[in-house]
Structure formats: structure tokens, C-alpha cells
Write an enzyme that holds these catalytic residues in place. Structure first.
Site, PDB file in Angstrom:
ATOM      1  N   ILE A   1       0.825  -1.219   0.000  1.00 19.67           N
ATOM      2  CA  ILE A   1       0.000   0.000   0.000  1.00 19.67           C
ATOM      3  C   ILE A   1       0.857   1.266   0.000  1.00 19.67           C
ATOM      4  O   ILE A   1       0.420   2.310  -0.490  1.00 19.67           O
ATOM      5  CB  ILE A   1      -1.003  -0.021   1.186  1.00 19.67           C
ATOM      6  CG1 ILE A   1      -2.160   0.944   0.926  1.00 19.67           C
ATOM      7  CG2 ILE A   1      -0.322   0.274   2.518  1.00 19.67           C
ATOM      8  CD1 ILE A   1      -3.366   0.732   1.819  1.00 19.67           C
TER       9      ILE A   1
ATOM     10  N   GLY B   1       3.205  -4.316  10.582  1.00 20.20           N
ATOM     11  CA  GLY B   1       2.314  -4.443   9.431  1.00 20.20           C
ATOM     12  C   GLY B   1       2.241  -3.188   8.572  1.00 20.20           C
ATOM     13  O   GLY B   1       3.258  -2.547   8.303  1.00 20.20           O
ATOM     14  N   VAL B   2       1.028  -2.845   8.164  1.00 27.23           N
ATOM     15  CA  VAL B   2       0.795  -1.662   7.331  1.00 27.23           C
ATOM     16  C   VAL B   2       1.307  -0.399   8.037  1.00 27.23           C
ATOM     17  O   VAL B   2       1.952   0.461   7.432  1.00 27.23           O
ATOM     18  CB  VAL B   2      -0.716  -1.505   7.040  1.00 27.23           C
ATOM     19  CG1 VAL B   2      -1.015  -0.195   6.355  1.00 27.23           C
ATOM     20  CG2 VAL B   2      -1.228  -2.658   6.202  1.00 27.23           C
ATOM     21  N   ASP B   3       1.003  -0.327   9.311  1.00 29.83           N
ATOM     22  CA  ASP B   3       1.382   0.833  10.122  1.00 29.83           C
ATOM     23  C   ASP B   3       2.901   1.054  10.077  1.00 29.83           C
ATOM     24  O   ASP B   3       3.383   2.179   9.808  1.00 29.83           O
ATOM     25  CB  ASP B   3       0.920   0.552  11.563  1.00 29.83           C
ATOM     26  CG  ASP B   3       0.776   1.790  12.413  1.00 29.83           C
ATOM     27  OD1 ASP B   3       0.899   2.903  11.866  1.00 29.83           O
ATOM     28  OD2 ASP B   3       0.546   1.639  13.625  1.00 29.83           O
TER      29      ASP B   3
ATOM     30  N   SER C   1      -7.569  -5.018  10.092  1.00 33.70           N
ATOM     31  CA  SER C   1      -7.737  -6.044  11.151  1.00 33.70           C
ATOM     32  C   SER C   1      -7.351  -7.467  10.753  1.00 33.70           C
ATOM     33  O   SER C   1      -7.369  -8.347  11.606  1.00 33.70           O
ATOM     34  CB  SER C   1      -9.171  -6.069  11.723  1.00 33.70           C
ATOM     35  OG  SER C   1      -9.392  -4.949  12.554  1.00 33.70           O
ATOM     36  N   THR C   2      -7.012  -7.695   9.475  1.00 33.94           N
ATOM     37  CA  THR C   2      -6.787  -9.091   9.053  1.00 33.94           C
ATOM     38  C   THR C   2      -5.351  -9.578   9.245  1.00 33.94           C
ATOM     39  O   THR C   2      -5.017 -10.687   8.843  1.00 33.94           O
ATOM     40  CB  THR C   2      -7.188  -9.306   7.574  1.00 33.94           C
ATOM     41  OG1 THR C   2      -6.289  -8.549   6.739  1.00 33.94           O
ATOM     42  CG2 THR C   2      -8.614  -8.900   7.312  1.00 33.94           C
ATOM     43  N   GLY C   3      -4.500  -8.736   9.854  1.00 33.71           N
ATOM     44  CA  GLY C   3      -3.113  -9.146  10.111  1.00 33.71           C
ATOM     45  C   GLY C   3      -2.905  -9.426  11.586  1.00 33.71           C
ATOM     46  O   GLY C   3      -3.451 -10.397  12.129  1.00 33.71           O
ATOM     47  N   VAL C   4      -2.176  -8.543  12.244  1.00 31.20           N
ATOM     48  CA  VAL C   4      -1.881  -8.680  13.675  1.00 31.20           C
ATOM     49  C   VAL C   4      -3.169  -8.851  14.490  1.00 31.20           C
ATOM     50  O   VAL C   4      -3.192  -9.603  15.472  1.00 31.20           O
ATOM     51  CB  VAL C   4      -1.099  -7.431  14.174  1.00 31.20           C
ATOM     52  CG1 VAL C   4      -0.897  -7.470  15.677  1.00 31.20           C
ATOM     53  CG2 VAL C   4       0.241  -7.335  13.474  1.00 31.20           C
TER      54      VAL C   4
HETATM   55  N1  AR6 Z   1       0.618  -3.149   2.178  1.00 35.44           N
HETATM   56  C1  AR6 Z   1      -0.609  -3.716   2.115  1.00 35.44           C
HETATM   57  N2  AR6 Z   1      -1.052  -4.618   3.004  1.00 35.44           N
HETATM   58  C2  AR6 Z   1      -0.205  -4.967   4.000  1.00 35.44           C
HETATM   59  C3  AR6 Z   1       1.098  -4.426   4.136  1.00 35.44           C
HETATM   60  C4  AR6 Z   1       1.497  -3.479   3.170  1.00 35.44           C
HETATM   61  N3  AR6 Z   1       2.688  -2.897   3.211  1.00 35.44           N
HETATM   62  N4  AR6 Z   1       1.673  -4.970   5.249  1.00 35.44           N
HETATM   63  C5  AR6 Z   1       0.772  -5.838   5.769  1.00 35.44           C
HETATM   64  N5  AR6 Z   1      -0.352  -5.843   5.017  1.00 35.44           N
HETATM   65  P1  AR6 Z   1      -1.877  -5.360   9.875  1.00 35.44           P
HETATM   66  P2  AR6 Z   1      -4.211  -5.064  11.653  1.00 35.44           P
HETATM   67  C6  AR6 Z   1      -1.615  -6.598   5.206  1.00 35.44           C
HETATM   68  O1  AR6 Z   1      -1.224  -6.318  10.802  1.00 35.44           O
HETATM   69  O2  AR6 Z   1      -4.519  -6.520  11.557  1.00 35.44           O
HETATM   70  C7  AR6 Z   1       0.047  -2.870  13.695  1.00 35.44           C
HETATM   71  O3  AR6 Z   1       1.107  -3.225  14.542  1.00 35.44           O
HETATM   72  C8  AR6 Z   1      -1.605  -7.781   6.141  1.00 35.44           C
HETATM   73  O4  AR6 Z   1      -1.169  -8.956   5.468  1.00 35.44           O
HETATM   74  O5  AR6 Z   1      -1.065  -4.317   9.233  1.00 35.44           O
HETATM   75  O6  AR6 Z   1      -5.322  -4.081  11.521  1.00 35.44           O
HETATM   76  C9  AR6 Z   1      -0.745  -1.685  14.188  1.00 35.44           C
HETATM   77  O7  AR6 Z   1       0.060  -0.754  14.853  1.00 35.44           O
HETATM   78  C10 AR6 Z   1      -3.061  -7.866   6.549  1.00 35.44           C
HETATM   79  O8  AR6 Z   1      -3.834  -8.564   5.573  1.00 35.44           O
HETATM   80  O9  AR6 Z   1      -3.108  -4.573  10.586  1.00 35.44           O
HETATM   81  C11 AR6 Z   1      -1.737  -2.322  15.113  1.00 35.44           C
HETATM   82  O10 AR6 Z   1      -1.190  -2.542  16.386  1.00 35.44           O
HETATM   83  C12 AR6 Z   1      -3.528  -6.412   6.548  1.00 35.44           C
HETATM   84  O11 AR6 Z   1      -2.548  -5.701   5.797  1.00 35.44           O
HETATM   85  C13 AR6 Z   1      -2.023  -3.655  14.458  1.00 35.44           C
HETATM   86  O12 AR6 Z   1      -0.867  -3.956  13.668  1.00 35.44           O
HETATM   87  C14 AR6 Z   1      -3.648  -5.787   7.925  1.00 35.44           C
HETATM   88  O13 AR6 Z   1      -2.585  -6.235   8.740  1.00 35.44           O
HETATM   89  C15 AR6 Z   1      -3.196  -3.579  13.534  1.00 35.44           C
HETATM   90  O14 AR6 Z   1      -3.490  -4.869  13.054  1.00 35.44           O
END
Ligand code: AR6
Length: 170
Positions: free
Chosen positions: A11, A32-34, A122-125
Site C-alpha cells: 500500500i 504491518g501496514v502501520d 484487522s486481518t493481520g496482527v
Molecule cells: N501493504 C498492504 N497490506 C499490508 C502491508 C502493506 N505494506 N503490510 C501488511 N499488510 P496489519 P491489523 C496486510 O497487521 O490486523 C500494527 O502493529 C496484512 O497482510 O497491518 O489491523 C498496528 O500498529 C493484513 O492482511 O493490521 C496495530 O497494532 C492487513 O494488511 C495492528 O498492527 C492488515 O494487517 C493492527 O493490526
């Protein structure tokens, strides 16, 4: 009419008006994304988040809410931070996940953003099952009352892309 598109990729590499961040309530970064958004966007984004914490968001951003900052060095004008719910088997938190998409689009409308990139919040961590996360994301965007012209879901891997594609086209 809002056009919905799907892209597999990172992203932080998107050129859009607003990139949505799957943040946490602290607004101060994470994995993750953050993590990727802060890493590629540079320190300006964290500075803006700290300023929010020092002003209207002293207790942080509540689950299901959204707030915008600069996008720093990303190829976007804004980052819209939203906080997804952690998946729970005991409690149905779907309304809060839907709220993330709705509130992000409301903020996008306030900003005048025409193109918005979303991750699968929400679908990651946070552990939300991908297929259900895709359903909520697509239904909420489809039903939203927004002036945003394009919503682009940016899915990190093939499995996530397939979950969204199955729902959108299936
Ligand atoms: N681009 C697109 N999608 C991504 C990327 C990227 N660079 N990196 C991961 N994903 P997550 P959450 C996908 O964990 O579940 C953080 O530590 C990933 O595979 O980023 O909402 C925050 O600070 C998944 O499908 O977000 C919070 O503490 C999706 O993005 C916590 O994680 C979301 O994964 C939020 O958890």
C-alpha cells in the site's frame, strides 16, 4: 458511483489522494501496514500523530474511528489512520470493523479525496479471518454514501487478493 478496484501489492507504493493506515489507538506506530507507512512516509507522519495525541486525541483514537494526517514522503496527500477491532470469538465486533471503512470514507470526503487506498483492516496482527474481513470491507464500501470516486483495496499477498476477488466478482 464509487469504483472499487483490487490490487495485490504494498500500500505504501500506491499513488492516490489518501492511503488508509491500519493503526492502533496510540497512533504512534506499530508493525504491518502501520510500520510500512511510517517507514516509507518518514518522520513527518509520526510528528503529526504526536501532535494529534497532544491535542484532540489525548487518549488516542478509538476503535472504528478515523483521523487524517500528512502523508509525508508517500505519493499521496493524506494518510487516514483508522483503528480496527481485534478479532474475538466471543463477541461480534463486525460493526466496529465496518465503521473503520465508513469513517475513513467520511474523513476522505471532508478532505476532498477522490481516490483512496485501503488495506484489509484487522486481518493481520489483529487476527480477523480474511474472508469475513473482505466481506465487511466490500459491503461497507458498496453501501457507503460517499463522493470518493475510486476505492482501491491493496492486498498484500495472493491469499488476501483471492479473498477479496472472490467476494467482488464471485
Ligand atoms: N501493504 C498492504 N497490506 C499490508 C502491508 C502493506 N505494506 N503490510 C501488511 N499488510 P496489519 P491489523 C496486510 O497487521 O490486523 C500494527 O502493529 C496484512 O497482510 O497491518 O489491523 C498496528 O500498529 C493484513 O492482511 O493490521 C496495530 O497494532 C492487513 O494488511 C495492528 O498492527 C492488515 O494487517 C493492527 O493490526
Amino acid at each position: 458511483m464509487t469504483a472499487v478496484s483490487l490490487v495485490q501489492g504494498d500500500i505504501t507504493r500506491q499513488s492516490v489522494d489518501a492511503i488508509v493506515n491500519a493503526a492502533n489507538s496510540s497512533l504512534l506506530g506499530g508493525g504491518g501496514v502501520d510500520g510500512a507507512i511510517h517507514r516509507h512516509g518518514g518522520p513527518e507522519i509520526l510528528d503529526a500523530c504526536r501532535a494529534l495525541r497532544a491535542s484532540h486525541y489525548g487518549k488516542g483514537l478509538a476503535v472504528g474511528q478515523a483521523v487524517a494526517t500528512t502523508a509525508g514522503r508517500l505519493d499521496a496527500r493524506w494518510v487516514i489512520h483508522t483503528v480496527g477491532p481485534v478479532w474475538s470469538v466471543e463477541e461480534d465486533r463486525s460493526a466496529r470493523l465496518a465503521s473503520c471503512y465508513r469513517e475513513s470514507l467520511r474523513v476522505a470526503d471532508e478532505l476532498g479525496a477522490a481516490t483512496v487506498a485501503f488495506p484489509a483492516v484487522s486481518t493481520g496482527v489483529y487476527g480477523w479471518p480474511l474472508d469475513d474481513g473482505a466481506r465487511i470491507a466490500l459491503e461497507t464500501v458498496r453501501d457507503a454514501d460517499t463522493a470518493v470516486a475510486e476505492v482501491r483495496f491493496v492486498l498484500f499477498d495472493e491469499t488476501a487478493y483471492a479473498a477479496f476477488a472472490g467476494r467482488l466478482h464471485g
